[in-house]
Design a protein around this motif. Sequence first.
Motif, PDB file in Angstrom:
ATOM      1  N   PRO A 175       2.794  10.943  11.437  1.00 34.02           N
ATOM      2  CA  PRO A 175       3.295  10.540  12.401  1.00 34.02           C
ATOM      3  C   PRO A 175       2.385   8.970  12.717  1.00 34.02           C
ATOM      4  CG  PRO A 175       2.855  12.105  13.157  1.00 34.02           C
ATOM      5  CD  PRO A 175       2.088  12.439  11.985  1.00 34.02           C
ATOM      6  N   ARG A 176       1.356   8.988  11.765  1.00 37.64           N
ATOM      7  CA  ARG A 176       0.540   7.643  11.665  1.00 37.64           C
ATOM      8  C   ARG A 176       0.920   6.737  10.966  1.00 37.64           C
ATOM      9  NH1 ARG A 176      -5.156   8.729   9.976  1.00 37.64           N
ATOM     10  NH2 ARG A 176      -4.124  10.315   8.532  1.00 37.64           N
ATOM     11  N   VAL A 177       1.557   6.781   9.847  1.00 32.22           N
ATOM     12  CA  VAL A 177       1.961   6.463   8.786  1.00 32.22           C
ATOM     13  C   VAL A 177       4.032   6.188   8.872  1.00 32.22           C
ATOM     14  CG1 VAL A 177       2.436   6.520   6.435  1.00 32.22           C
ATOM     15  CG2 VAL A 177       0.761   7.793   6.624  1.00 32.22           C
ATOM     16  N   TYR A 178       4.362   6.481   9.859  1.00 33.80           N
ATOM     17  CA  TYR A 178       5.324   6.454  10.267  1.00 33.80           C
ATOM     18  C   TYR A 178       5.472   5.080  11.164  1.00 33.80           C
ATOM     19  CZ  TYR A 178      10.003   6.662  12.695  1.00 33.80           C
ATOM     20  OH  TYR A 178      11.158   6.034  13.420  1.00 33.80           O
ATOM     21  N   ALA A 179       4.511   5.455  12.096  1.00 38.00           N
ATOM     22  CA  ALA A 179       4.204   3.999  12.926  1.00 38.00           C
ATOM     23  C   ALA A 179       4.112   2.984  12.638  1.00 38.00           C
ATOM     24  CB  ALA A 179       3.099   4.634  14.624  1.00 38.00           C
ATOM     25  N   ALA A 180       2.935   3.356  11.305  1.00 32.95           N
ATOM     26  CA  ALA A 180       2.517   1.591  11.212  1.00 32.95           C
ATOM     27  C   ALA A 180       3.850   1.227  10.518  1.00 32.95           C
ATOM     28  CB  ALA A 180       1.571   2.085   9.833  1.00 32.95           C
ATOM     29  N   LEU A 181       4.648   1.758   9.896  1.00 31.51           N
ATOM     30  CA  LEU A 181       5.735   1.459   9.142  1.00 31.51           C
ATOM     31  C   LEU A 181       6.424   1.082  10.088  1.00 31.51           C
ATOM     32  CD1 LEU A 181       6.310   3.624   5.814  1.00 31.51           C
ATOM     33  CD2 LEU A 181       4.950   1.492   5.926  1.00 31.51           C
ATOM     34  N   ALA A 182       6.850   1.905  10.783  1.00 34.59           N
ATOM     35  CA  ALA A 182       8.198   1.370  12.552  1.00 34.59           C
ATOM     36  C   ALA A 182       8.126   0.008  12.699  1.00 34.59           C
ATOM     37  CB  ALA A 182       8.346   2.375  12.496  1.00 34.59           C
ATOM     38  N   GLU A 183       6.882  -0.197  13.134  1.00 33.61           N
ATOM     39  CA  GLU A 183       6.016  -1.067  14.092  1.00 33.61           C
ATOM     40  C   GLU A 183       6.268  -2.711  13.197  1.00 33.61           C
ATOM     41  OE1 GLU A 183       2.483   0.262  14.856  1.00 33.61           O
ATOM     42  OE2 GLU A 183       3.139   1.175  16.399  1.00 33.61           O
ATOM     43  N   VAL A 196      12.938  -0.376   3.138  1.00 40.08           N
ATOM     44  CA  VAL A 196      12.281   0.144   5.108  1.00 40.08           C
ATOM     45  C   VAL A 196      13.400   1.411   6.119  1.00 40.08           C
ATOM     46  CG1 VAL A 196      10.226  -0.481   7.319  1.00 40.08           C
ATOM     47  CG2 VAL A 196      10.531  -2.031   4.601  1.00 40.08           C
ATOM     48  N   ASP A 197      14.469   0.603   6.302  1.00 37.25           N
ATOM     49  CA  ASP A 197      14.730   1.880   6.983  1.00 37.25           C
ATOM     50  C   ASP A 197      15.247   2.675   6.480  1.00 37.25           C
ATOM     51  OD1 ASP A 197      15.643  -0.384   8.963  1.00 37.25           O
ATOM     52  OD2 ASP A 197      17.277  -1.088   8.110  1.00 37.25           O
ATOM     53  N   LEU A 198      15.752   2.977   5.460  1.00 40.67           N
ATOM     54  CA  LEU A 198      15.743   4.127   4.422  1.00 40.67           C
ATOM     55  C   LEU A 198      14.275   4.669   4.388  1.00 40.67           C
ATOM     56  CD1 LEU A 198      17.990   3.304   1.141  1.00 40.67           C
ATOM     57  CD2 LEU A 198      18.687   4.452   3.347  1.00 40.67           C
ATOM     58  N   VAL A 199      12.925   4.113   4.200  1.00 45.66           N
ATOM     59  CA  VAL A 199      12.302   5.187   4.356  1.00 45.66           C
ATOM     60  C   VAL A 199      12.040   5.876   5.990  1.00 45.66           C
ATOM     61  CG1 VAL A 199       9.634   4.992   4.154  1.00 45.66           C
ATOM     62  CG2 VAL A 199      10.568   4.381   2.148  1.00 45.66           C
ATOM     63  N   LEU A 200      12.328   4.987   6.864  1.00 47.34           N
ATOM     64  CA  LEU A 200      11.960   5.273   8.513  1.00 47.34           C
ATOM     65  C   LEU A 200      13.038   6.813   8.178  1.00 47.34           C
ATOM     66  CD1 LEU A 200      11.363   2.308   9.356  1.00 47.34           C
ATOM     67  CD2 LEU A 200       9.348   4.223   9.629  1.00 47.34           C
ATOM     68  N   ARG A 201      14.286   6.473   8.077  1.00 42.91           N
ATOM     69  CA  ARG A 201      15.409   7.558   7.954  1.00 42.91           C
ATOM     70  C   ARG A 201      14.764   8.936   6.900  1.00 42.91           C
ATOM     71  NH1 ARG A 201      21.158   7.680   5.057  1.00 42.91           N
ATOM     72  NH2 ARG A 201      19.498   8.000   2.964  1.00 42.91           N
ATOM     73  N   GLY A 202      14.214   8.550   5.542  1.00 47.88           N
ATOM     74  CA  GLY A 202      13.703   9.827   4.850  1.00 47.88           C
ATOM     75  C   GLY A 202      12.349  10.307   6.415  1.00 47.88           C
ATOM     76  N   ALA A 210       0.866  -1.408  -0.578  1.00 47.48           N
ATOM     77  CA  ALA A 210       0.103  -0.213  -0.231  1.00 47.48           C
ATOM     78  C   ALA A 210       0.911   1.141  -0.031  1.00 47.48           C
ATOM     79  CB  ALA A 210      -1.314   0.204   1.345  1.00 47.48           C
ATOM     80  N   TYR A 211       1.679   0.760   1.141  1.00 48.65           N
ATOM     81  CA  TYR A 211       3.342   2.479   0.889  1.00 48.65           C
ATOM     82  C   TYR A 211       3.619   2.907  -0.468  1.00 48.65           C
ATOM     83  CZ  TYR A 211       6.382   5.682   2.077  1.00 48.65           C
ATOM     84  OH  TYR A 211       7.228   6.259   2.432  1.00 48.65           O
ATOM     85  N   ASP A 212       3.984   1.625  -0.835  1.00 51.04           N
ATOM     86  CA  ASP A 212       4.956   1.399  -2.228  1.00 51.04           C
ATOM     87  C   ASP A 212       3.949   1.810  -3.026  1.00 51.04           C
ATOM     88  OD1 ASP A 212       7.467   1.383  -3.595  1.00 51.04           O
ATOM     89  OD2 ASP A 212       6.655  -0.232  -4.493  1.00 51.04           O
ATOM     90  N   ASP A 213       2.880   1.374  -3.332  1.00 54.59           N
ATOM     91  CA  ASP A 213       2.133   1.998  -4.549  1.00 54.59           C
ATOM     92  C   ASP A 213       1.771   3.528  -4.698  1.00 54.59           C
ATOM     93  OD1 ASP A 213       1.434  -0.295  -5.231  1.00 54.59           O
ATOM     94  OD2 ASP A 213      -0.199  -0.754  -4.262  1.00 54.59           O
ATOM     95  N   ALA A 214       1.397   4.057  -3.678  1.00 47.15           N
ATOM     96  CA  ALA A 214       0.946   4.999  -2.850  1.00 47.15           C
ATOM     97  C   ALA A 214       2.722   5.896  -3.370  1.00 47.15           C
ATOM     98  CB  ALA A 214       0.826   5.705  -1.775  1.00 47.15           C
ATOM     99  N   MET A 215       4.069   5.528  -2.753  1.00 47.27           N
ATOM    100  CA  MET A 215       4.593   6.903  -3.257  1.00 47.27           C
ATOM    101  C   MET A 215       4.869   6.332  -5.184  1.00 47.27           C
ATOM    102  SD  MET A 215       5.991   7.849  -1.100  1.00 47.27           S
ATOM    103  CE  MET A 215       4.144   8.280  -0.316  1.00 47.27           C
TER     104      MET A 215
END
Length: 680
Positions: free
Chosen positions: A132-140, A154-160, A83-88
């Motif tokens: 913050p909701r999107v970040y938390a969803a991916l970080a978890e 995912v590490d790079l995405v979270l760093r971004g 879902a996230y990758d499709d959005a990006m």
Amino acid sequence: MVVFIVSLALASCAGMSSAQRLASSEGAAPPLGPREPDAGRHLTLPAGHFLSECLRDLQRARAHIEALLSLPTPRAPEPALTAYDDAMALLDDASGRAGLGANTHPDAAFRDAAARCAQDADSLRTDVSLDPRVYAALAELDLSGEDTATRRWVDLVLRGFRRAGVHRDAETRARLRVLHDALTRLGQAFSQHIREDIRHVDVPADALDGLPEDYVRHHPPGPDGTVRITTDPPDALPFLTYARDNRAREALWRAGQQRGHPRNLETLSQLLQARHDLATLLGYPNWAAYASEDKMVRQQQVAENFIEQLATATASRVKDDYAALLERKQRDVPGAQRVEPWEQTHLKELVRAERYRFDSRELRPYFEYTRVKQGVMDITSRLFGLTYRRVTDAPVWHPDIEAWDVYEGPTRMGRFYLDMHSRPNKYAHPAQWDLATGRAGRSLPEGVMTSNFPRPGAHPALLQHTQVQSFFHEFGHLLHHILGGQTRWAGLSGSRTERDFVEAPAQVLEEWAWRPESLRTFARHIDTGEPLPTDLITRMRRADAFGKGLWLRQQLFYAAVSLQLHAGNPAGMDTTARVNALQERYMPFPALDDTYAHLSFVQLDGYYSSAYYAYLWSLVIARDLLTPFLRHGLMDPATAQRYRDTVLGPGGSRDAADLVRSFLGRDYGFEAYTRWLDDA
């Protein structure tokens, strides 16, 4: 049976939100096989329709983000990441089409619509990065079962997200949104002012003495007997190189130094201030420090040291090059004390002719545009096992544009478009643009190469060797986008590597514009059909060694301008005075009044901003990447295939240093670059 299947499909969507239905139809169940490449179609739409489709895609991107957030917890990695990758991917593709349209489309209304699309896409990207909701969803997410490339992504995405300021308080995030929106608008204005500001000089017909015959033929006198020469590179570069009329060359050079003035004085100042404000709001001392963090250099100081290291390495070469130019000028102008900037290219040509018996005009009859185009395709086809097929019925947005599909055996790998000839209001420099993101089994990568080469017509379109070199360079970017566009995730597709590595694959391919084993396969005299003589290639290569120090110092000057304009608080900065001081520091030519090179320095906007040093950083790596080719032969298919598999094919799935190490079997070093620099 058909009715039953449709009924089941409708029933399964009953009660879902629009975001859940979108995720069900597009995210969790990707189509069988990649979709037909059709991104070019968007550029053929009326302006209003293009903008509507852009806004629709942005709404779809929002729906994918909502689908991610609505997944039950603990979220499974596959649907969440999809879902996230499709959005990006939707955002990236909308931005890519918009950037291309705003900078190259022939219709003014379309360019305006594309600029609006780019603004809205950037605004949505900012909103996502600060949520913050999107970040938390991916970080978890539990990624223990995912492959290395996915975990790295995912590490790079979270760093971004963290670099964007997702952890800041609501008031700070609101301020960051305002600054991002301002940066988008200011960057667009800066580039537009350059693109639309094409200057010209009207010179007497005899000012064309020394120019090649085909150039003179394409520049007939007007009704008043004068010839108009513009500051566009296809006009300006040959004129500054070959015209014997020094006053005419000075007039054209000064006209080029005026582009973007005065409008970009204030625009650039505002752009620099907004970048500084954003960086300091995020806790960085300045924009250069912020922008360096996610590059190979990691730190601003490393970039500064790199520039100084190269400046020291080129010091003696620059001194020798300049002395040779001055000595040559003094033969025509006894007592001359200095070389002027508009004399550099012309004098360099004279020195090369006398020292190496090389006149670059000899090359032009061997570089007819259509043969060069076919040669680039034939060489890369042979090297990488590809086939290119012209798609004559593909929708295009200008009659000059050609569409080509790339195949490996029966498998279509992607599509590229060639938009190669001059027209008004078109981006003036050679470039490659991403049009569609490739994802394995889901979508094919599409890219566009633009340039401003002469157009074939009643007479052949002959290219300068520098234009042949740029053809190989930009085609290298295209291949990186397409061959690297077969990854699982859009976020790792194509050239999504560190930005100070992106130029290396393109710089590698430039070497095929310099070697007899490649050049003689396509460079044939327009009249006789004879291949480019080996002796002429040898003299060309020897002559190229002269002036290399000055060329590198010019690049270092631009790198220093790019970095130093962003290295502190720009409040109250006189950018013209700052740039003139840097010219005195890095160049042997004096800074002159009423010249404004920085106001038409297109790389100050967007992708590079403070990181123009990346061209030279990449060149160091590129020279080392060439060592196996130079050992085994440029046309060795085994070396080329290994290069494709280890450097191009992975896209951004690995760190750039790891890509290079996997090809070379070691870390890259400075030795190959030093040998190239010292080659004389």
